[in-house]
Scaffold this active site. Structure first.
Site, mmCIF file in Angstrom:
data_model
loop_
_atom_site.group_PDB
_atom_site.id
_atom_site.type_symbol
_atom_site.label_atom_id
_atom_site.label_comp_id
_atom_site.label_asym_id
_atom_site.label_seq_id
_atom_site.Cartn_x
_atom_site.Cartn_y
_atom_site.Cartn_z
ATOM 1 N N SER A 68 0.838 -1.199 0.000
ATOM 2 C CA SER A 68 0.000 0.000 0.000
ATOM 3 C C SER A 68 0.868 1.240 0.000
ATOM 4 O O SER A 68 2.067 1.187 0.282
ATOM 5 C CB SER A 68 -0.889 0.011 1.250
ATOM 6 O OG SER A 68 -0.080 0.072 2.398
HETATM 7 C C1 LIG Z 1 3.064 -0.262 3.869
HETATM 8 S S1 LIG Z 1 4.020 -0.720 2.524
HETATM 9 C C2 LIG Z 1 5.236 0.546 2.360
HETATM 10 C C3 LIG Z 1 4.703 1.911 2.081
HETATM 11 C C4 LIG Z 1 5.703 2.811 1.451
HETATM 12 N N1 LIG Z 1 6.682 3.272 2.365
HETATM 13 C C5 LIG Z 1 4.992 3.913 0.709
HETATM 14 O O1 LIG Z 1 5.132 5.077 1.052
HETATM 15 O O2 LIG Z 1 4.318 3.573 -0.238
HETATM 16 C C6 LIG Z 1 5.003 -2.012 3.190
HETATM 17 C C7 LIG Z 1 5.921 -2.644 2.170
HETATM 18 O O3 LIG Z 1 6.854 -3.428 2.872
HETATM 19 C C8 LIG Z 1 7.182 -4.515 2.025
HETATM 20 N N2 LIG Z 1 7.813 -5.551 2.824
HETATM 21 C C9 LIG Z 1 7.212 -6.492 3.614
HETATM 22 N N3 LIG Z 1 8.143 -7.279 4.167
HETATM 23 C C10 LIG Z 1 9.364 -6.844 3.730
HETATM 24 C C11 LIG Z 1 10.699 -7.271 3.943
HETATM 25 N N4 LIG Z 1 10.963 -8.318 4.724
HETATM 26 N N5 LIG Z 1 11.689 -6.584 3.322
HETATM 27 C C12 LIG Z 1 11.416 -5.527 2.526
HETATM 28 N N6 LIG Z 1 10.167 -5.096 2.272
HETATM 29 C C13 LIG Z 1 9.149 -5.738 2.870
HETATM 30 C C14 LIG Z 1 5.853 -4.914 1.423
HETATM 31 O O4 LIG Z 1 6.036 -5.664 0.238
HETATM 32 C C15 LIG Z 1 5.229 -3.546 1.183
HETATM 33 O O5 LIG Z 1 5.472 -3.098 -0.123
#
Ligand SMILES: C[S@@+](CC[C@H](N)C(=O)[O-])C[C@H]1O[C@@H](n2cnc3c(N)ncnc32)[C@H](O)[C@@H]1O
Length: 405
Positions: A107
């Site tokens: 998101s």
């Molecule tokens: C809430 S979203 C990030 C929102 C982003 N900062 C923005 O402004 O759009 C969280 C993200 O963290 C990623 N994510 C989840 N686990 C992760 C991991 N172990 N390493 C890197 N990214 C990860 C997910 O795929 C997702 O895209």
């Protein structure tokens, strides 16, 4: 999918968003305000899903240039809302013409929360920042605008999400160091960093983040448990030798779990065991109301610390009322909560540990200490253990975090 160039037409909307975030108190400094005014959010979310309330299940309406007018799409883009950009680890808004069900897996975080976290990161000019969870790239773009792209490294675990973020950042004029991989191991080639910020939530602080932050540097992340409390925002200062000390900043925010830190699914086998198992029943001084996230968040947070592998399921037995089930899948233990109409509370427990005994004892200690709020809690990290505590690290309100290393 095409990414729209920033033709300047959304400048007024950016100013409006910056004003709104200033009024809400999330945006506090001129430097971050300038970043919000500069970075076009629409280049990062050319398509997204809007939740539609449905009595049976949440449905997700795709909002894309082909399906929704530019005016409506940009209005939505510049509201202070989280927009879901991926369902079930694979579906983007461009993959469907009609509303669909699904579980959000990526998101564009609430802009108010993004800027609050960026403000809490306490960056200075020339600070080198590692971001975990690039997502759409919007927060990465804000950091590029504030610090300069050469100071920003961002890691995203999902290659498709990372690819779209790269396009969005390029369209906004930024080319930071983007890494596709597991952010829980950080990114050693760019270390040491002055700041680490995670926009996905963790159960414990990964060792790599501490090792890759310079002594005196800061780590900002949200921490989650599995009982449904929103994530608590934590800022830690790295002190050297694998150690760090931190505080919970208060307020709670809902964040996606970092991928290996989410609660495991409950197997059919475990569900059948829960349905049939013999339980021991007793009255409890701590009823199921403490598990209500809309009531107060700290008791659930305490419960999560006391029973860290427990997760909350709500379902009915034999077509009866919906009941809170606290389940530890790894130990095969369950506590089922009842609130009979006479005002008392009853728990039925089974398994090698009495989950509700652990939770009840911790919540009663917390009440006896005067119900301190989350922002009174601290976190201490050494290479051996990670501990959350209030008052005295060796006192009754201190718990080791579950660390999977
Ligand atoms: C809430 S979203 C990030 C929102 C982003 N900062 C923005 O402004 O759009 C969280 C993200 O963290 C990623 N994510 C989840 N686990 C992760 C991991 N172990 N390493 C890197 N990214 C990860 C997910 O795929 C997702 O895209």
């Amino acid at each position: 999918m095409t990414v729209e160039p920033d033709d300047g037409s959304t400048k007024a909307l950016r100013l409006r968003l910056a004003d709104a975030l200033g009024k809400s108190g999330d945006l506090r400094t001129q430097a971050w305000r300038a970043a919000v005014e500069t970075v076009p959010r629409e280049t990062f979310i050319p398509g997204f899903f809007e939740a539609i309330d449905d009595p049976r299940e949440t449905m997700w309406r795709p909002v894309t240039p082909d399906l929704v007018s530019t005016r409506e799409r940009l209005e939505l883009t510049y509201t202070n809302e989280t927009w879901v950009t991926q369902l079930n680890h694979e579906i983007s808004a461009f993959d469907t013409d009609a509303p669909i069900p699904g579980v959000p897996t990526s998101s564009s975080t609430l802009p108010g929360l993004v800027v609050r976290m960026l403000e809490e990161l306490h960056v200075g000019n020339d600070d080198r920042v590692l971001e975990i969870g690039t997502g759409t790239g919007y927060s990465t773009g804000l950091m590029c605008a504030r610090l300069g792209q050469e100071f920003v490294t961002s890691v995203e675990v999902d290659p498709a999400v990372a690819g779209r973020a790269k396009q969005g950042l390029a369209a906004a004029g930024f080319a930071p160091d983007l890494v596709v991989g597991d952010g829980l191991v950080g990114h050693q080639p760019g270390a040491l960093y002055d700041r680490v910020i995670a926009t996905c939530s963790v159960r414990h602080i990964p060792d790599a983040w501490i090792a890759q932050t310079r002594p005196g540097g800061l780590i900002l992340t949200t921490m989650l448990g599995w009982l449904g409390a929103s994530s608590g925002l934590v800022r830690l200062e790295v002190t050297g030798g694998g150690k760090a000390e931190g505080v919970f900043l208060g307020g709670t925010d809902s964040f996606m779990p970092a991928r290996p830190h989410a609660a495991p699914p409950i197997s059919d086998d475990l569900s059948s065991w829960i349905d049939d198992v013999d339980t021991t029943e007793r009255y409890t001084d701590v009823g199921p109301e403490i598990l209500d996230p809309w009531d107060a968040i700290t008791p659930i947070f305490i419960a999560q610390l006391a029973a860290p592998a427990a997760q909350l399921l709500s379902y009915s037995l034999d077509d009866g009322p919906m009941l809170d089930h606290v389940v530890d899948a790894s130990q095969r233990a369950v506590a089922i909560l009842y609130a009979p109409p006479n005002g008392s509370a009853v728990v039925r427990q089974a398994g090698p540990v009495n989950l509700w005994d652990q939770i009840e004892m911790a919540v009663l200690e917390w009440l006896a200490a005067g119900s301190p709020a989350l922002d009174q809690f601290r976190i201490s990290i050494t290479p051996e253990a990670q501990m959350v505590w209030y008052g005295d690290p060796n006192g009754p309100l201190s718990w080791n975090l579950p660390t999977i290393r």
